[in-house]
Design a protein around this motif. Sequence first.
Motif, PDB file in Angstrom:
ATOM      1  N   SER A 190       0.813  -1.205   0.000  1.00 14.08           N
ATOM      2  CA  SER A 190       0.000   0.000   0.000  1.00 14.08           C
ATOM      3  C   SER A 190       0.849   1.259   0.000  1.00 14.08           C
ATOM      4  O   SER A 190       2.068   1.218   0.120  1.00 14.08           O
ATOM      5  CB  SER A 190      -0.928  -0.006   1.217  1.00 14.08           C
ATOM      6  OG  SER A 190      -0.155  -0.037   2.394  1.00 14.08           O
ATOM      7  N   ASP A 229       1.475   3.393  -2.458  1.00 18.85           N
ATOM      8  CA  ASP A 229       2.348   3.490  -3.609  1.00 18.85           C
ATOM      9  C   ASP A 229       2.398   4.933  -4.083  1.00 18.85           C
ATOM     10  O   ASP A 229       1.670   5.794  -3.599  1.00 18.85           O
ATOM     11  CB  ASP A 229       1.846   2.571  -4.734  1.00 18.85           C
ATOM     12  CG  ASP A 229       3.009   1.980  -5.529  1.00 18.85           C
ATOM     13  OD1 ASP A 229       3.813   2.768  -6.022  1.00 18.85           O
ATOM     14  OD2 ASP A 229       3.095   0.752  -5.635  1.00 18.85           O
ATOM     15  N   ASN A 279       1.240   6.372  -6.581  1.00 18.94           N
ATOM     16  CA  ASN A 279       0.050   6.911  -7.245  1.00 18.94           C
ATOM     17  C   ASN A 279      -0.981   7.430  -6.255  1.00 18.94           C
ATOM     18  O   ASN A 279      -2.049   7.871  -6.650  1.00 18.94           O
ATOM     19  CB  ASN A 279      -0.580   5.859  -8.160  1.00 18.94           C
ATOM     20  CG  ASN A 279      -0.942   4.584  -7.404  1.00 18.94           C
ATOM     21  OD1 ASN A 279      -0.951   4.570  -6.182  1.00 18.94           O
ATOM     22  ND2 ASN A 279      -1.240   3.532  -8.135  1.00 18.94           N
ATOM     23  N   LEU A 315      -2.702   5.749  -4.036  1.00 14.25           N
ATOM     24  CA  LEU A 315      -3.699   4.767  -3.630  1.00 14.25           C
ATOM     25  C   LEU A 315      -3.212   3.985  -2.412  1.00 14.25           C
ATOM     26  O   LEU A 315      -2.020   3.784  -2.230  1.00 14.25           O
ATOM     27  CB  LEU A 315      -3.996   3.807  -4.781  1.00 14.25           C
ATOM     28  CG  LEU A 315      -4.642   4.440  -6.019  1.00 14.25           C
ATOM     29  CD1 LEU A 315      -4.650   3.454  -7.180  1.00 14.25           C
ATOM     30  CD2 LEU A 315      -6.046   4.899  -5.701  1.00 14.25           C
ATOM     31  N   THR A 345      -1.087  -2.077  -5.521  1.00 17.44           N
ATOM     32  CA  THR A 345      -1.059  -1.666  -6.914  1.00 17.44           C
ATOM     33  C   THR A 345      -0.265  -2.648  -7.768  1.00 17.44           C
ATOM     34  O   THR A 345       0.599  -3.370  -7.276  1.00 17.44           O
ATOM     35  CB  THR A 345      -0.476  -0.255  -7.068  1.00 17.44           C
ATOM     36  OG1 THR A 345       0.847  -0.229  -6.515  1.00 17.44           O
ATOM     37  CG2 THR A 345      -1.333   0.764  -6.350  1.00 17.44           C
ATOM     38  N   ASN A 352      -5.325  -1.253 -12.096  1.00 19.98           N
ATOM     39  CA  ASN A 352      -3.997  -1.051 -11.536  1.00 19.98           C
ATOM     40  C   ASN A 352      -3.962  -1.245 -10.023  1.00 19.98           C
ATOM     41  O   ASN A 352      -2.906  -1.117  -9.415  1.00 19.98           O
ATOM     42  CB  ASN A 352      -3.502   0.361 -11.860  1.00 19.98           C
ATOM     43  CG  ASN A 352      -3.265   0.573 -13.335  1.00 19.98           C
ATOM     44  OD1 ASN A 352      -2.392  -0.065 -13.908  1.00 19.98           O
ATOM     45  ND2 ASN A 352      -4.037   1.436 -13.954  1.00 19.98           N
ATOM     46  N   VAL A 353      -5.128  -1.525  -9.429  1.00 19.82           N
ATOM     47  CA  VAL A 353      -5.185  -1.606  -7.974  1.00 19.82           C
ATOM     48  C   VAL A 353      -6.173  -2.677  -7.534  1.00 19.82           C
ATOM     49  O   VAL A 353      -7.161  -2.953  -8.227  1.00 19.82           O
ATOM     50  CB  VAL A 353      -5.592  -0.230  -7.374  1.00 19.82           C
ATOM     51  CG1 VAL A 353      -6.969   0.196  -7.848  1.00 19.82           C
ATOM     52  CG2 VAL A 353      -5.520  -0.235  -5.844  1.00 19.82           C
ATOM     53  N   ASP A 373      -9.661   5.394  -1.840  1.00 15.83           N
ATOM     54  CA  ASP A 373      -9.233   4.922  -3.156  1.00 15.83           C
ATOM     55  C   ASP A 373     -10.359   4.969  -4.182  1.00 15.83           C
ATOM     56  O   ASP A 373     -10.124   5.280  -5.360  1.00 15.83           O
ATOM     57  CB  ASP A 373      -8.693   3.492  -3.048  1.00 15.83           C
ATOM     58  CG  ASP A 373      -7.293   3.450  -2.448  1.00 15.83           C
ATOM     59  OD1 ASP A 373      -6.758   4.516  -2.093  1.00 15.83           O
ATOM     60  OD2 ASP A 373      -6.740   2.336  -2.327  1.00 15.83           O
TER      61      ASP A 373
END
Length: 205
Positions: free
Chosen positions: A27, A29, A31, A33, A37, A181-182, A196
Amino acid sequence: MALLALAGCSGKDEKPDNPGGAIIRSSQDLNGLRGATLDRPYTMPAATLTDTAGNPFNLVTSTKKPVTLVFFGYTNCPDVCPTVMADVASALTKLDDQVQNQIQMLFITTDPARDTGPVIRKYLDRFDPAFVGLTGSLTSIKDIAKAVGVPVEGMQRLPSGGYEVAHGAQVIGFGKNDKANVLWLSNAAIGDLAHDFGKLVEDNR
């Protein structure tokens, strides 16, 4: 970059299938989120299942909203499935109506022998009437699940004479490009899910 274990309704851990060698990262990451990912995104299969009203539902052309969440489970699942469904429903209530309306939740049964359309509909209505329930042949469902990294083992007989269905318990988040992507594991915090889900809507405007 270790692969994360996925728990099925059988209560045992399952290692995820990762077609194409997708790497699951922890977790927080880069991005923004909070879920896990993927370095290589999953692609939504262009497969057609049947919704709870008996109508064909194509996973690509029938998903009209910018964000699609996908979960594989079954209505007789004793613990993991209802917990995940309740957590997703709770997370959605934390979002503004305008944001909620940009998200579609798909529940794909892993137990089509028992999960008829009316059974799935009654089950999902306990959590959110807007959730879409889908069924089909177990072979098709397994193929779809494998394509998005979800292990589905099928029936496992119990000493009581009944059976359970071991399956991965992750929720997968797809954007408007039909790429994911997640994903979130079954122990994801409701606050993290809400964060998210909102971030995915923002990223897919």
